[in-house]
Scaffold this motif. Structure first.
Motif, PDB file in Angstrom:
ATOM      1  N   GLY A 102     -24.028 -16.399 -31.792  1.00  0.00           N
ATOM      2  CA  GLY A 102     -24.807 -15.706 -32.483  1.00  0.00           C
ATOM      3  C   GLY A 102     -26.228 -15.534 -31.853  1.00  0.00           C
ATOM      4  N   ARG A 103     -26.875 -14.171 -32.038  1.00  0.00           N
ATOM      5  CA  ARG A 103     -28.078 -14.286 -31.518  1.00  0.00           C
ATOM      6  C   ARG A 103     -29.225 -15.180 -32.032  1.00  0.00           C
ATOM      7  N   GLY A 104     -29.866 -16.012 -31.236  1.00  0.00           N
ATOM      8  CA  GLY A 104     -30.783 -16.690 -31.626  1.00  0.00           C
ATOM      9  C   GLY A 104     -30.129 -18.323 -31.894  1.00  0.00           C
ATOM     10  N   ILE A 105     -28.691 -18.472 -31.655  1.00  0.00           N
ATOM     11  CA  ILE A 105     -28.055 -19.706 -31.919  1.00  0.00           C
ATOM     12  C   ILE A 105     -28.950 -20.710 -31.088  1.00  0.00           C
ATOM     13  N   LEU A 106     -29.069 -20.241 -29.808  1.00  0.00           N
ATOM     14  CA  LEU A 106     -29.965 -21.027 -28.830  1.00  0.00           C
ATOM     15  C   LEU A 106     -31.316 -20.831 -28.780  1.00  0.00           C
ATOM     16  N   GLY A 143     -36.318 -29.503 -25.027  1.00  0.00           N
ATOM     17  CA  GLY A 143     -34.919 -28.982 -25.266  1.00  0.00           C
ATOM     18  C   GLY A 143     -34.788 -27.597 -25.685  1.00  0.00           C
ATOM     19  N   PRO A 144     -33.752 -26.930 -26.099  1.00  0.00           N
ATOM     20  CA  PRO A 144     -32.731 -27.698 -26.415  1.00  0.00           C
ATOM     21  C   PRO A 144     -31.626 -27.837 -25.270  1.00  0.00           C
ATOM     22  N   SER A 145     -31.558 -26.982 -24.118  1.00  0.00           N
ATOM     23  CA  SER A 145     -30.700 -26.861 -23.137  1.00  0.00           C
ATOM     24  C   SER A 145     -30.548 -28.089 -22.339  1.00  0.00           C
TER      25      SER A 145
END
Length: 436
Positions: free
Chosen positions: A112-116, A398-400
Protein backbone atom coordinates in the motif's frame (compact mmCIF):
# COMPACT_ATOMS: atom_id res chain seq x y z
CA UNK A 1 17.11 0.86 31.03
CA UNK A 2 15.84 -2.66 30.58
CA UNK A 3 14.63 -4.51 27.49
CA UNK A 4 11.07 -5.75 27.27
CA UNK A 5 9.89 -8.60 25.07
CA UNK A 6 6.62 -7.39 23.57
CA UNK A 7 6.43 -9.88 20.70
CA UNK A 8 3.60 -11.99 22.09
CA UNK A 9 1.60 -8.88 23.01
CA UNK A 10 2.03 -7.38 19.52
CA UNK A 11 1.13 -10.66 17.82
CA UNK A 12 -2.03 -10.95 19.91
CA UNK A 13 -3.16 -7.46 18.90
CA UNK A 14 -2.01 -7.23 15.29
CA UNK A 15 -5.47 -7.72 13.76
CA UNK A 16 -6.77 -4.46 15.22
CA UNK A 17 -3.49 -2.78 14.32
CA UNK A 18 -3.92 -3.77 10.67
CA UNK A 19 -7.60 -2.83 10.64
CA UNK A 20 -6.88 0.68 11.89
CA UNK A 21 -3.79 1.10 9.71
CA UNK A 22 -5.93 0.19 6.69
CA UNK A 23 -8.16 3.19 7.42
CA UNK A 24 -5.10 5.46 7.15
CA UNK A 25 -3.73 3.78 4.03
CA UNK A 26 -7.14 4.13 2.35
CA UNK A 27 -6.94 7.93 2.28
CA UNK A 28 -5.01 9.11 -0.84
CA UNK A 29 -3.17 11.84 1.06
CA UNK A 30 -1.18 13.28 -1.83
CA UNK A 31 -0.60 17.04 -1.61
CA UNK A 32 -3.17 19.03 -3.57
CA UNK A 33 -4.05 22.69 -4.00
CA UNK A 34 -4.84 24.45 -0.71
CA UNK A 35 -8.44 25.00 0.29
CA UNK A 36 -10.08 26.75 3.23
CA UNK A 37 -9.10 24.81 6.34
CA UNK A 38 -6.95 22.42 4.29
CA UNK A 39 -3.53 23.97 3.48
CA UNK A 40 -2.26 20.83 1.76
CA UNK A 41 -5.53 19.71 0.21
CA UNK A 42 -8.71 17.96 1.31
CA UNK A 43 -7.24 14.45 1.46
CA UNK A 44 -4.40 15.53 3.74
CA UNK A 45 -6.93 17.17 6.05
CA UNK A 46 -9.00 13.98 6.02
CA UNK A 47 -6.05 11.82 7.03
CA UNK A 48 -5.38 14.12 10.01
CA UNK A 49 -9.02 13.86 11.05
CA UNK A 50 -8.85 10.08 10.77
CA UNK A 51 -5.69 9.76 12.88
CA UNK A 52 -7.29 11.97 15.56
CA UNK A 53 -10.42 9.82 15.50
CA UNK A 54 -8.39 6.64 15.94
CA UNK A 55 -6.13 8.11 18.63
CA UNK A 56 -9.10 9.34 20.65
CA UNK A 57 -10.68 5.88 20.40
CA UNK A 58 -7.51 4.61 22.12
CA UNK A 59 -8.06 7.07 24.96
CA UNK A 60 -5.42 9.65 23.97
CA UNK A 61 -5.92 13.39 23.84
CA UNK A 62 -5.36 14.70 20.34
CA UNK A 63 -4.80 18.19 18.97
CA UNK A 64 -4.93 19.64 15.45
CA UNK A 65 -2.28 22.28 14.65
CA UNK A 66 -3.22 24.82 11.99
CA UNK A 67 -4.93 22.08 9.96
CA UNK A 68 -1.41 21.02 8.90
CA UNK A 69 -0.42 18.55 11.64
CA UNK A 70 -1.89 16.69 14.57
CA UNK A 71 -0.40 15.30 17.76
CA UNK A 72 -1.31 13.13 20.71
CA UNK A 73 0.25 13.70 24.10
CA UNK A 74 0.80 11.68 27.24
CA UNK A 75 1.78 13.84 30.20
CA UNK A 76 1.45 17.55 30.86
CA UNK A 77 4.99 18.92 31.27
CA UNK A 78 6.07 21.82 29.07
CA UNK A 79 9.19 19.94 27.96
CA UNK A 80 8.51 16.77 26.03
CA UNK A 81 10.04 13.93 24.03
CA UNK A 82 8.75 13.80 20.46
CA UNK A 83 8.15 11.21 17.78
CA UNK A 84 7.32 12.75 14.42
CA UNK A 85 6.26 11.10 11.18
CA UNK A 86 4.16 12.01 8.18
CA UNK A 87 0.85 10.93 6.72
CA UNK A 88 1.27 12.52 3.28
CA UNK A 89 2.47 10.27 0.46
CA UNK A 90 3.82 10.60 -3.05
CA UNK A 91 1.48 9.94 -5.97
CA UNK A 92 0.81 6.31 -6.81
CA UNK A 93 2.10 6.43 -10.38
CA UNK A 94 2.86 3.38 -12.50
CA UNK A 95 1.16 0.00 -12.73
CA UNK A 96 0.51 -1.58 -9.34
CA UNK A 97 -0.07 -5.27 -8.71
CA UNK A 98 -2.21 -4.38 -5.70
CA UNK A 99 -4.50 -1.35 -5.17
CA UNK A 100 -2.21 1.43 -3.88
CA UNK A 101 -4.74 2.79 -1.39
CA UNK A 102 -5.85 -0.51 0.09
CA UNK A 103 -3.77 -2.34 2.69
CA UNK A 104 -3.12 -5.77 1.16
CA UNK A 105 -1.51 -8.78 2.84
CA UNK A 106 0.17 -11.19 0.44
CA UNK A 107 3.14 -13.55 0.70
CA UNK A 108 4.16 -12.30 4.12
CA UNK A 109 4.19 -8.68 2.96
CA UNK A 110 1.95 -5.67 3.45
CA UNK A 111 1.35 -3.53 0.36
CA UNK A 112 0.00 0.00 0.00
CA UNK A 113 1.17 3.55 -0.66
CA UNK A 114 2.60 4.80 2.61
CA UNK A 115 3.03 1.42 4.30
CA UNK A 116 6.77 2.16 4.56
CA UNK A 117 6.87 5.90 3.89
CA UNK A 118 5.54 6.73 6.41
CA UNK A 119 2.07 5.75 7.55
CA UNK A 120 3.00 2.25 8.68
CA UNK A 121 5.96 3.21 10.89
CA UNK A 122 4.44 6.30 12.55
CA UNK A 123 1.18 4.45 13.17
CA UNK A 124 3.14 1.59 14.73
CA UNK A 125 4.48 4.14 17.24
CA UNK A 126 0.94 5.22 18.11
CA UNK A 127 -0.32 1.66 18.39
CA UNK A 128 2.72 0.63 20.39
CA UNK A 129 2.03 3.47 22.84
CA UNK A 130 -1.56 2.23 23.10
CA UNK A 131 -0.31 -1.24 24.08
CA UNK A 132 2.08 0.22 26.64
CA UNK A 133 -0.74 2.25 28.20
CA UNK A 134 -3.03 -0.77 28.35
CA UNK A 135 -0.29 -2.80 30.04
CA UNK A 136 0.01 -0.16 32.75
CA UNK A 137 3.38 1.30 31.81
CA UNK A 138 3.76 4.86 33.05
CA UNK A 139 6.04 7.39 31.41
CA UNK A 140 8.12 9.72 33.58
CA UNK A 141 8.44 12.27 30.79
CA UNK A 142 5.81 13.88 28.60
CA UNK A 143 5.61 12.29 25.15
CA UNK A 144 4.10 13.62 21.94
CA UNK A 145 3.56 11.71 18.71
CA UNK A 146 3.28 14.26 15.91
CA UNK A 147 1.74 13.58 12.49
CA UNK A 148 2.68 15.90 9.61
CA UNK A 149 1.30 16.23 6.10
CA UNK A 150 3.94 18.02 4.01
CA UNK A 151 7.13 15.98 4.39
CA UNK A 152 7.12 14.84 0.77
CA UNK A 153 6.83 18.39 -0.57
CA UNK A 154 9.24 20.45 1.52
CA UNK A 155 8.23 20.06 5.19
CA UNK A 156 6.66 23.51 5.44
CA UNK A 157 4.28 22.01 8.01
CA UNK A 158 7.11 22.10 10.57
CA UNK A 159 7.18 25.90 10.36
CA UNK A 160 3.45 25.88 11.10
CA UNK A 161 4.05 23.66 14.10
CA UNK A 162 6.88 25.76 15.56
CA UNK A 163 4.90 28.97 15.21
CA UNK A 164 2.50 27.80 17.91
CA UNK A 165 4.19 24.87 19.67
CA UNK A 166 7.41 24.50 21.61
CA UNK A 167 10.03 22.27 20.01
CA UNK A 168 10.76 18.93 21.71
CA UNK A 169 13.81 18.52 23.91
CA UNK A 170 14.59 15.49 21.74
CA UNK A 171 12.70 13.64 19.02
CA UNK A 172 13.08 10.88 16.50
CA UNK A 173 11.38 10.33 13.16
CA UNK A 174 10.70 6.74 12.00
CA UNK A 175 11.23 7.71 8.37
CA UNK A 176 14.65 6.56 7.28
CA UNK A 177 16.64 3.51 8.36
CA UNK A 178 18.29 1.75 11.28
CA UNK A 179 20.41 2.13 13.36
CA UNK A 180 20.11 5.72 14.67
CA UNK A 181 20.89 8.22 11.89
CA UNK A 182 23.02 10.97 13.41
CA UNK A 183 23.91 12.68 10.12
CA UNK A 184 22.11 13.51 6.90
CA UNK A 185 23.99 14.58 3.80
CA UNK A 186 23.48 17.99 2.29
CA UNK A 187 21.09 18.07 -0.65
CA UNK A 188 20.82 20.46 -3.55
CA UNK A 189 18.69 20.37 -6.66
CA UNK A 190 20.10 22.29 -9.59
CA UNK A 191 19.13 22.89 -13.19
CA UNK A 192 21.82 22.90 -15.84
CA UNK A 193 20.30 25.27 -18.41
CA UNK A 194 21.83 24.98 -21.88
CA UNK A 195 21.23 27.23 -24.88
CA UNK A 196 20.99 25.61 -28.34
CA UNK A 197 20.48 27.27 -31.75
CA UNK A 198 16.87 27.32 -33.03
CA UNK A 199 17.66 25.18 -36.08
CA UNK A 200 18.98 22.38 -33.86
CA UNK A 201 16.06 22.61 -31.41
CA UNK A 202 13.58 22.38 -34.28
CA UNK A 203 14.82 18.86 -35.03
CA UNK A 204 13.62 17.43 -31.71
CA UNK A 205 10.27 17.42 -29.93
CA UNK A 206 9.50 17.93 -26.26
CA UNK A 207 10.47 15.07 -23.93
CA UNK A 208 7.44 13.13 -22.72
CA UNK A 209 7.26 10.96 -19.62
CA UNK A 210 6.81 11.19 -15.84
CA UNK A 211 9.68 13.04 -14.19
CA UNK A 212 10.07 14.31 -10.62
CA UNK A 213 12.93 14.98 -8.24
CA UNK A 214 11.98 12.08 -5.97
CA UNK A 215 12.76 9.27 -8.42
CA UNK A 216 14.86 8.06 -11.34
CA UNK A 217 12.59 8.33 -14.43
CA UNK A 218 11.88 5.03 -16.16
CA UNK A 219 10.06 5.84 -19.43
CA UNK A 220 10.71 8.74 -21.83
CA UNK A 221 9.90 9.42 -25.48
CA UNK A 222 10.58 12.12 -28.03
CA UNK A 223 10.51 12.68 -31.77
CA UNK A 224 13.85 13.28 -33.49
CA UNK A 225 13.64 14.53 -37.07
CA UNK A 226 10.32 12.73 -37.47
CA UNK A 227 11.47 9.45 -35.88
CA UNK A 228 9.96 8.40 -32.56
CA UNK A 229 12.51 7.41 -29.93
CA UNK A 230 11.41 5.61 -26.79
CA UNK A 231 13.35 4.17 -23.87
CA UNK A 232 12.39 2.10 -20.86
CA UNK A 233 14.56 2.08 -17.76
CA UNK A 234 13.83 1.16 -14.17
CA UNK A 235 12.42 3.52 -11.57
CA UNK A 236 14.23 3.94 -8.24
CA UNK A 237 14.35 6.60 -5.52
CA UNK A 238 16.59 9.51 -6.46
CA UNK A 239 18.73 8.87 -3.37
CA UNK A 240 19.47 5.33 -4.61
CA UNK A 241 20.09 5.82 -8.35
CA UNK A 242 22.24 2.70 -8.59
CA UNK A 243 19.09 0.62 -8.03
CA UNK A 244 17.47 1.95 -11.20
CA UNK A 245 18.15 2.50 -14.89
CA UNK A 246 17.84 6.18 -15.74
CA UNK A 247 15.71 6.87 -18.82
CA UNK A 248 17.35 10.29 -19.23
CA UNK A 249 20.78 8.90 -20.02
CA UNK A 250 19.27 6.03 -22.03
CA UNK A 251 17.42 8.57 -24.18
CA UNK A 252 20.57 10.68 -24.51
CA UNK A 253 22.36 7.63 -25.88
CA UNK A 254 19.67 7.08 -28.50
CA UNK A 255 19.58 10.70 -29.56
CA UNK A 256 23.36 11.03 -29.95
CA UNK A 257 23.40 7.88 -32.06
CA UNK A 258 20.48 8.91 -34.29
CA UNK A 259 21.11 12.59 -35.01
CA UNK A 260 23.32 14.13 -37.68
CA UNK A 261 23.01 17.56 -36.08
CA UNK A 262 26.41 18.41 -34.62
CA UNK A 263 25.01 20.56 -31.78
CA UNK A 264 22.46 17.96 -30.66
CA UNK A 265 25.12 15.27 -30.90
CA UNK A 266 27.51 17.33 -28.77
CA UNK A 267 24.88 18.10 -26.12
CA UNK A 268 23.59 14.56 -25.69
CA UNK A 269 27.04 12.99 -25.94
CA UNK A 270 28.20 15.25 -23.13
CA UNK A 271 25.15 14.39 -21.03
CA UNK A 272 25.61 10.65 -21.61
CA UNK A 273 29.35 10.63 -20.96
CA UNK A 274 29.00 12.63 -17.74
CA UNK A 275 26.06 10.82 -16.19
CA UNK A 276 25.28 7.39 -17.62
CA UNK A 277 25.76 4.90 -14.77
CA UNK A 278 28.02 7.43 -13.06
CA UNK A 279 26.13 7.95 -9.82
CA UNK A 280 28.85 9.53 -7.69
CA UNK A 281 29.97 12.57 -9.68
CA UNK A 282 32.88 10.79 -11.34
CA UNK A 283 31.75 11.96 -14.80
CA UNK A 284 32.04 15.57 -13.64
CA UNK A 285 35.28 15.25 -11.66
CA UNK A 286 33.26 15.46 -8.43
CA UNK A 287 33.75 11.95 -7.03
CA UNK A 288 34.00 13.27 -3.48
CA UNK A 289 33.52 11.29 -0.27
CA UNK A 290 34.30 11.27 3.43
CA UNK A 291 34.58 8.67 6.15
CA UNK A 292 31.41 9.69 8.00
CA UNK A 293 28.93 9.69 5.13
CA UNK A 294 30.51 8.03 2.11
CA UNK A 295 30.29 9.06 -1.53
CA UNK A 296 28.53 11.98 -3.17
CA UNK A 297 25.39 10.94 -5.07
CA UNK A 298 24.33 12.62 -8.33
CA UNK A 299 21.03 11.77 -10.04
CA UNK A 300 19.59 13.32 -13.22
CA UNK A 301 15.82 13.48 -12.65
CA UNK A 302 14.55 15.96 -15.26
CA UNK A 303 15.22 16.53 -18.96
CA UNK A 304 13.04 19.23 -20.45
CA UNK A 305 13.09 21.04 -23.77
CA UNK A 306 12.69 24.80 -23.38
CA UNK A 307 12.13 27.58 -25.91
CA UNK A 308 15.89 28.18 -26.04
CA UNK A 309 17.47 24.81 -25.31
CA UNK A 310 17.38 22.10 -22.64
CA UNK A 311 17.03 22.04 -18.88
CA UNK A 312 18.67 19.17 -17.01
CA UNK A 313 17.65 18.67 -13.37
CA UNK A 314 20.17 17.10 -11.00
CA UNK A 315 19.62 15.91 -7.44
CA UNK A 316 22.91 15.94 -5.54
CA UNK A 317 23.50 14.58 -2.05
CA UNK A 318 26.91 15.49 -0.74
CA UNK A 319 29.04 14.25 2.19
CA UNK A 320 28.64 16.07 5.51
CA UNK A 321 32.24 17.38 5.49
CA UNK A 322 31.67 19.25 2.21
CA UNK A 323 29.78 22.51 1.68
CA UNK A 324 27.13 23.63 -0.75
CA UNK A 325 29.56 26.25 -2.06
CA UNK A 326 32.07 23.53 -3.00
CA UNK A 327 29.39 21.56 -4.86
CA UNK A 328 28.19 24.60 -6.78
CA UNK A 329 31.76 25.54 -7.67
CA UNK A 330 32.29 22.06 -9.11
CA UNK A 331 29.15 22.37 -11.21
CA UNK A 332 30.12 25.83 -12.44
CA UNK A 333 33.46 24.44 -13.56
CA UNK A 334 31.68 21.77 -15.60
CA UNK A 335 29.30 24.35 -17.10
CA UNK A 336 32.17 26.64 -18.08
CA UNK A 337 33.95 23.79 -19.85
CA UNK A 338 30.89 22.55 -21.76
CA UNK A 339 30.75 22.81 -25.55
CA UNK A 340 27.19 24.12 -25.29
CA UNK A 341 26.64 27.42 -23.38
CA UNK A 342 25.34 26.34 -19.97
CA UNK A 343 24.51 28.01 -16.66
CA UNK A 344 23.75 26.53 -13.24
CA UNK A 345 20.57 27.46 -11.33
CA UNK A 346 20.12 26.42 -7.69
CA UNK A 347 16.55 25.19 -7.19
CA UNK A 348 16.57 23.62 -3.72
CA UNK A 349 19.00 23.70 -0.83
CA UNK A 350 19.06 21.54 2.31
CA UNK A 351 22.24 21.88 4.40
CA UNK A 352 23.67 18.74 5.94
CA UNK A 353 22.74 17.67 9.47
CA UNK A 354 25.13 16.33 12.10
CA UNK A 355 24.09 15.48 15.67
CA UNK A 356 26.40 14.43 18.51
CA UNK A 357 26.16 10.65 18.33
CA UNK A 358 27.27 10.35 21.95
CA UNK A 359 24.31 12.18 23.47
CA UNK A 360 22.25 10.20 25.98
CA UNK A 361 19.05 9.96 23.91
CA UNK A 362 20.91 8.44 20.97
CA UNK A 363 22.39 5.85 23.31
CA UNK A 364 18.87 5.08 24.55
CA UNK A 365 17.61 4.53 20.99
CA UNK A 366 20.71 2.53 20.13
CA UNK A 367 20.08 0.22 23.08
CA UNK A 368 16.46 -0.37 22.07
CA UNK A 369 17.49 -1.34 18.54
CA UNK A 370 20.46 -3.47 19.53
CA UNK A 371 18.68 -5.32 22.34
CA UNK A 372 15.59 -6.15 20.28
CA UNK A 373 17.37 -7.15 17.05
CA UNK A 374 20.82 -8.27 18.15
CA UNK A 375 22.23 -6.36 15.17
CA UNK A 376 25.10 -3.87 15.02
CA UNK A 377 23.68 -0.67 16.49
CA UNK A 378 26.50 1.77 15.66
CA UNK A 379 24.91 5.12 14.60
CA UNK A 380 25.06 5.88 10.86
CA UNK A 381 24.51 8.66 8.31
CA UNK A 382 22.14 8.77 5.33
CA UNK A 383 21.61 10.21 1.87
CA UNK A 384 17.95 10.84 2.68
CA UNK A 385 16.18 13.94 3.93
CA UNK A 386 13.81 13.72 6.88
CA UNK A 387 11.96 15.95 9.31
CA UNK A 388 15.17 15.92 11.38
CA UNK A 389 16.50 18.78 9.22
CA UNK A 390 13.59 21.01 10.16
CA UNK A 391 12.72 20.14 13.77
CA UNK A 392 15.43 20.90 16.34
CA UNK A 393 17.06 18.11 18.38
CA UNK A 394 15.72 15.40 16.06
CA UNK A 395 17.26 12.29 14.48
CA UNK A 396 15.95 9.60 12.16
CA UNK A 397 15.44 6.09 13.54
CA UNK A 398 14.09 3.30 11.31
CA UNK A 399 12.03 1.81 9.79
CA UNK A 400 14.22 0.13 7.12
CA UNK A 401 16.73 -2.46 8.24
CA UNK A 402 20.28 -2.73 6.84
CA UNK A 403 20.22 -3.83 3.20
CA UNK A 404 16.66 -2.64 2.56
CA UNK A 405 16.67 0.17 0.03
CA UNK A 406 14.72 1.63 -2.86
CA UNK A 407 11.18 0.60 -1.85
CA UNK A 408 9.47 3.77 -0.63
CA UNK A 409 8.47 5.70 -3.77
CA UNK A 410 8.11 2.74 -6.12
CA UNK A 411 5.03 0.92 -7.33
CA UNK A 412 3.92 -1.90 -5.02
CA UNK A 413 5.41 -0.16 -1.96
CA UNK A 414 5.63 -2.78 0.77
CA UNK A 415 6.93 -3.83 4.16
CA UNK A 416 7.51 -7.37 5.32
CA UNK A 417 4.84 -8.04 7.92
CA UNK A 418 7.51 -9.33 10.30
CA UNK A 419 9.51 -6.11 9.87
CA UNK A 420 6.59 -3.82 10.62
CA UNK A 421 5.80 -5.70 13.82
CA UNK A 422 9.49 -5.72 14.75
CA UNK A 423 9.50 -1.95 14.28
CA UNK A 424 6.66 -1.67 16.77
CA UNK A 425 8.62 -3.67 19.33
CA UNK A 426 11.72 -1.49 18.84
CA UNK A 427 9.67 1.70 19.17
CA UNK A 428 7.92 0.49 22.31
CA UNK A 429 11.30 -0.12 23.92
CA UNK A 430 12.58 3.19 22.60
CA UNK A 431 9.65 5.03 24.20
CA UNK A 432 10.33 3.43 27.56
CA UNK A 433 14.07 4.13 27.33
CA UNK A 434 13.55 7.80 26.40
CA UNK A 435 10.85 8.36 29.00
CA UNK A 436 12.25 6.27 31.83
Amino acid sequence: MSTHDFRELIEKNKTQFYDDLAKIIAIPSVKEKPELGAPYGIQNKKVLEKIIEIAESYGFQAQLVDNALAYIQVGSAEDYIGIIGHLDVVAAGGKWTYPPFKLTQANGKLYGRGILDNKGPIFSCLYGLKLLSEQGYRLNKTLRIIFGTDEESGSSDINCYLESEKAPTFAFTPDCKYPVVYGERGIINVEMISILPPESLARISEIEGEQARSFVPDMLTCSLEGEMLSVRGKRAPSNAPELGENAITLLAEKIKNHTEDSVLKAYFTGLYDALHEKHHGEGMEMAWQDEMSGKLSMTPYLLEKTTTGFKLGLSIRYPVSYTEAQILAGLEKVANQAEIPTKVALIRSLPSLLVDKNRLEIKQLTKAYGDVTGLDSTPVTTTGATYARFLPETVAFGPSFPGQKGIAHNVDEYMDEEDLLLNMEIYMNAILNLCE
